[in-house]
Design an enzyme around this catalytic site. Structure first.
Site, PDB file in Angstrom:
ATOM      1  N   ARG A 173       0.845  -1.179   0.000  1.00 47.83           N
ATOM      2  CA  ARG A 173       0.000   0.000   0.000  1.00 47.83           C
ATOM      3  C   ARG A 173       0.887   1.237   0.000  1.00 47.83           C
ATOM      4  O   ARG A 173       2.030   1.204   0.454  1.00 47.83           O
ATOM      5  CB  ARG A 173      -0.936   0.015   1.213  1.00 47.83           C
ATOM      6  CG  ARG A 173      -0.236  -0.100   2.544  1.00 47.83           C
ATOM      7  CD  ARG A 173      -1.215  -0.178   3.699  1.00 47.83           C
ATOM      8  NE  ARG A 173      -1.902   1.089   3.903  1.00 47.83           N
ATOM      9  CZ  ARG A 173      -1.403   2.105   4.613  1.00 47.83           C
ATOM     10  NH1 ARG A 173      -0.197   2.000   5.146  1.00 47.83           N
ATOM     11  NH2 ARG A 173      -2.075   3.209   4.772  1.00 47.83           N
ATOM     12  N   ARG A 177      -3.324  10.689   1.305  1.00 43.69           N
ATOM     13  CA  ARG A 177      -4.292  11.434   2.113  1.00 43.69           C
ATOM     14  C   ARG A 177      -4.960  12.505   1.267  1.00 43.69           C
ATOM     15  O   ARG A 177      -4.268  13.284   0.604  1.00 43.69           O
ATOM     16  CB  ARG A 177      -3.590  12.122   3.285  1.00 43.69           C
ATOM     17  CG  ARG A 177      -3.054  11.165   4.307  1.00 43.69           C
ATOM     18  CD  ARG A 177      -2.478  11.960   5.469  1.00 43.69           C
ATOM     19  NE  ARG A 177      -1.685  11.092   6.325  1.00 43.69           N
ATOM     20  CZ  ARG A 177      -0.719  11.519   7.102  1.00 43.69           C
ATOM     21  NH1 ARG A 177      -0.418  12.792   7.141  1.00 43.69           N
ATOM     22  NH2 ARG A 177      -0.055  10.681   7.860  1.00 43.69           N
ATOM     23  N   ARG A 250      20.070  -4.632   3.366  1.00 47.91           N
ATOM     24  CA  ARG A 250      20.599  -3.416   2.762  1.00 47.91           C
ATOM     25  C   ARG A 250      21.302  -2.650   3.869  1.00 47.91           C
ATOM     26  O   ARG A 250      20.882  -2.670   5.022  1.00 47.91           O
ATOM     27  CB  ARG A 250      19.486  -2.545   2.168  1.00 47.91           C
ATOM     28  CG  ARG A 250      18.987  -3.026   0.838  1.00 47.91           C
ATOM     29  CD  ARG A 250      20.020  -2.898  -0.271  1.00 47.91           C
ATOM     30  NE  ARG A 250      20.091  -1.533  -0.794  1.00 47.91           N
ATOM     31  CZ  ARG A 250      21.038  -1.115  -1.621  1.00 47.91           C
ATOM     32  NH1 ARG A 250      22.013  -1.936  -1.988  1.00 47.91           N
ATOM     33  NH2 ARG A 250      21.039   0.115  -2.083  1.00 47.91           N
ATOM     34  N   ARG A 281      18.489  11.035   1.348  1.00 50.90           N
ATOM     35  CA  ARG A 281      17.950  12.157   2.102  1.00 50.90           C
ATOM     36  C   ARG A 281      19.056  12.900   2.825  1.00 50.90           C
ATOM     37  O   ARG A 281      20.159  12.380   3.028  1.00 50.90           O
ATOM     38  CB  ARG A 281      16.891  11.704   3.108  1.00 50.90           C
ATOM     39  CG  ARG A 281      17.345  10.739   4.174  1.00 50.90           C
ATOM     40  CD  ARG A 281      16.186  10.398   5.110  1.00 50.90           C
ATOM     41  NE  ARG A 281      16.466   9.216   5.917  1.00 50.90           N
ATOM     42  CZ  ARG A 281      15.585   8.656   6.742  1.00 50.90           C
ATOM     43  NH1 ARG A 281      14.381   9.162   6.859  1.00 50.90           N
ATOM     44  NH2 ARG A 281      15.913   7.581   7.440  1.00 50.90           N
ATOM     45  N   GLU A 301      22.478  10.486   3.678  1.00 53.95           N
ATOM     46  CA  GLU A 301      22.273   9.046   3.883  1.00 53.95           C
ATOM     47  C   GLU A 301      22.383   8.322   2.536  1.00 53.95           C
ATOM     48  O   GLU A 301      21.589   8.556   1.633  1.00 53.95           O
ATOM     49  CB  GLU A 301      20.884   8.844   4.485  1.00 53.95           C
ATOM     50  CG  GLU A 301      20.661   7.504   5.125  1.00 53.95           C
ATOM     51  CD  GLU A 301      19.343   7.472   5.897  1.00 53.95           C
ATOM     52  OE1 GLU A 301      18.461   6.721   5.469  1.00 53.95           O
ATOM     53  OE2 GLU A 301      19.204   8.206   6.900  1.00 53.95           O
ATOM     54  N   TYR A 349      11.897  -5.858  10.093  1.00 50.92           N
ATOM     55  CA  TYR A 349      12.047  -4.438  10.385  1.00 50.92           C
ATOM     56  C   TYR A 349      11.076  -4.056  11.495  1.00 50.92           C
ATOM     57  O   TYR A 349       9.892  -4.341  11.420  1.00 50.92           O
ATOM     58  CB  TYR A 349      11.781  -3.585   9.139  1.00 50.92           C
ATOM     59  CG  TYR A 349      11.991  -2.119   9.427  1.00 50.92           C
ATOM     60  CD1 TYR A 349      13.276  -1.601   9.468  1.00 50.92           C
ATOM     61  CD2 TYR A 349      10.915  -1.287   9.709  1.00 50.92           C
ATOM     62  CE1 TYR A 349      13.488  -0.270   9.766  1.00 50.92           C
ATOM     63  CE2 TYR A 349      11.119   0.044  10.011  1.00 50.92           C
ATOM     64  CZ  TYR A 349      12.405   0.554  10.035  1.00 50.92           C
ATOM     65  OH  TYR A 349      12.613   1.867  10.347  1.00 50.92           O
ATOM     66  N   ASP A 351       9.720  -0.818  14.035  1.00 45.50           N
ATOM     67  CA  ASP A 351       9.752   0.541  14.559  1.00 45.50           C
ATOM     68  C   ASP A 351      10.052   0.445  16.056  1.00 45.50           C
ATOM     69  O   ASP A 351       9.902  -0.616  16.670  1.00 45.50           O
ATOM     70  CB  ASP A 351       8.408   1.244  14.335  1.00 45.50           C
ATOM     71  CG  ASP A 351       8.234   1.702  12.888  1.00 45.50           C
ATOM     72  OD1 ASP A 351       9.251   2.013  12.243  1.00 45.50           O
ATOM     73  OD2 ASP A 351       7.080   1.740  12.415  1.00 45.50           O
TER      74      ASP A 351
END
Length: 370
Positions: A173, A177, A250, A281, A301, A349, A351
Site C-alpha cells: 500500500r 491522504r 541493505r 535524504r 544518507e 524491520y 519501529d
C-alpha cells in the site's frame, strides 16, 4: 551450580535494554554486553556542537499504544516534534506524505475530488490487474505521475535494484491522504526525547552491569557459561554459524558535516528522489529538538549493498531469505536457554514502539515462567 548471572544480554539496543530493565526490576542479575563502544544500538545519539546527532539515521518515536507511550515516558520527557519531511524531485520541493499539498504542487488540483479523479484516471491507463513487480504495483495504486516523480528513482536507490526487479509486496500500500496534512505518521503519540535517546537507554540500564566493546563471538564459550540464560539480539544466522547460509540486508552509509550556519534546510528531513544524487535524504538534526545553536549538523544518507563488515539495516524479506530465516527460527525454538529478540534476531524491520512491545511481551512470558 548457580551461575554468576541470571541473564546475559547480547546487545544494548532497545530490545536488550528493555529486557534487562524488566529482569533487574524483579531482582534478576543481568550482564549486558555490546560490541560497539556505546550502548543504545541504532538509537544512539552523539552530541556535536550541542546538537544530538542521530548517529544511525533519524528516529522519531510514534505509537498509538498508550501503554508503550507511558512506558517510554518513564525514562525521558518527550517534546512535541511532528515529522513532516519534504521531497526534492526534478528541481522542486513537495510535501510528504502524499497529500493534498503534494497533489496541488504536482497538478494544481484544489479539491479531494479533483485529486482522486486524477489518480483514478492514471491508474485506469497504467495500472495492472495482477502486478508482478514493484513498478506495476505502484502504477496500479497511484498512477504514472506520482510513481515517476517520487517513487521510481528513490526506490531503486534505496534497494539497489530496478523497480521492475523488485517484488510487488514491498509496497502493498502507498499512504495517500486527501487532506492538507503533512504529518508523516498517523499515530496519536509522537515526539523526540528531550536531550536525545541516550537518556532512555541510560535510565533503562541504570542498575544493570554493562560491558561495551565486548564481542560475544570472540569468547562465545565463556559467555555461554556465565549465565543461566542468554538474551540474544544479534544476527540469528551468525549465532548458528551461518549453517544455512547468510541472510541478506541493505546497508547505509552516513556522511555528516558541521556547517557554519544556523539553519541549512529549514526541516529535519528532505528526501532526494532523483538518481543524480547518490544519497536518499539529508537530515538536519537540530530541528528534532527545535535547536537554536549557532552551527548546524547535517547528514547525507547513502544506501549501500550489505557485506558482513557493514551494519545490517534493512532485512531483504524476499522468498529466498525468508526460507533461510525459517530454518534458523526452527533451530532457535529448540534452544531453551536462549531467547532471540529484536530486529536482527527476528529478521524483521521494527519501529521503536514495536521492538519495545516485543521486548515487554517476551520478558513478561519469561519472567512469569521463571
Amino acid at each position: 551450580m548457580k551461575k554468576e548471572y541470571d541473564y546475559l544480554i547480547v546487545g544494548s539496543g532497545l530490545f536488550g535494554s528493555v529486557f534487562a530493565h524488566e529482569a533487574t526490576k524483579i531482582g534478576k542479575k543481568c550482564l549486558v554486553i555490546d560490541k560497539r563502544n556505546h550502548s543504545g544500538g541504532n538509537i544512539h545519539c552523539e552530541n556535536i556542537e550541542g546538537i544530538n546527532v542521530h548517529k544511525y539515521g533519524p528516529h522519531i518515536f510514534h505509537t498509538n499504544d498508550k501503554k508503550i507511550w507511558d512506558y517510554v515516558n518513564q525514562f525521558a520527557d518527550f517534546n512535541h516534534f511532528v515529522y513532516s519531511p519534504l521531497s526534492f524531485s526534478k528541481g522542486k520541493l513537495y510535501n510528504l506524505p502524499f497529500n493534498m499539498n503534494t497533489f496541488y504542487q504536482l497538478w494544481g488540483t484544489k479539491t479531494p475530488e479533483e485529486a482522486k479523479a486524477k489518480i483514478e484516471e492514471q491508474v485506469a491507463i497504467y495500472g495492472f490487474e495482477k502486478p508482478k513487480n514493484l513498478e506495476e504495483q505502484a502504477l496500479s495504486i497511484v498512477g504514472k505521475d506520482i510513481y515517476e516523480q517520487f517513487i521510481k528513482e528513490y526506490t531503486e536507490k534505496q534497494w539497489g535494484r530496478k523497480a521492475t526487479d523488485l517484488p510487488a509486496f514491498i509496497i502493498k500500500r502507498i499512504p495517500i491522504r486527501f487532506t492538507f496534512d503533512n504529518n508523516y505518521f498517523n499515530d496519536k503519540y509522537q515526539g523526540i526525547p528531550i536531550g536525545g535517546y541516550n537518556k532512555i537507554i541510560e535510565n533503562l540500564l541504570k542498575n544493570v552491569e554493562v560491558k561495551l566493546s565486548t564481542n560475544y563471538f570472540e569468547n562465545k564459550e565463556f559467555f555461554e557459561n556465565i549465565a543461566t540464560k542468554i538474551v540474544f539480539t544479534g544476527k540469528i544466522d551468525e549465532y548458528f554459524d551461518y549453517q544455512y547460509g547468510k541472510l541478506e540486508y541493505r546497508s547505509l552509509r552516513f556522511e555528516s558535516e558541521i556547517l557554519e550556519t544556523e539553519n541549512f534546510q529549514g526541516n529535519a528531513g528532505i528526501n532526494y528522489n532523483d538518481s543524480e544524487f547518490g544519497y536518499t535524504r539529508i537530515v538536519e538534526h537540530k530541528h528534532f529538538e527545535f535547536g537554536n545553536q549557532k552551527k548546524t549538523v547535517i547528514t547525507k544518507e547513502y544506501p549501500e549493498n550489505w557485506t558482513s563488515e557493514k551494519e545490517a539495516y534493512y532485512p531483504i524479506n524476499d522468498e529466498k531469505n525468508q526460507e533461510i530465516y525459517l530454518n534458523y527460527k526452527k533451530l532457535s525454538e529448540n534452544l531453551n536457554h536462549v531467547i532471540f529478540g529484536g530486529r536482527l534476531a527476528e529478521y524483521r524491520y521494527y519501529d521503536m514502539h514495536q521492538v519495545i512491545a516485543s521486548a515487554l511481551h517476551k520478558s513478561k512470558i519469561e519472567l512469569q515462567n521463571d
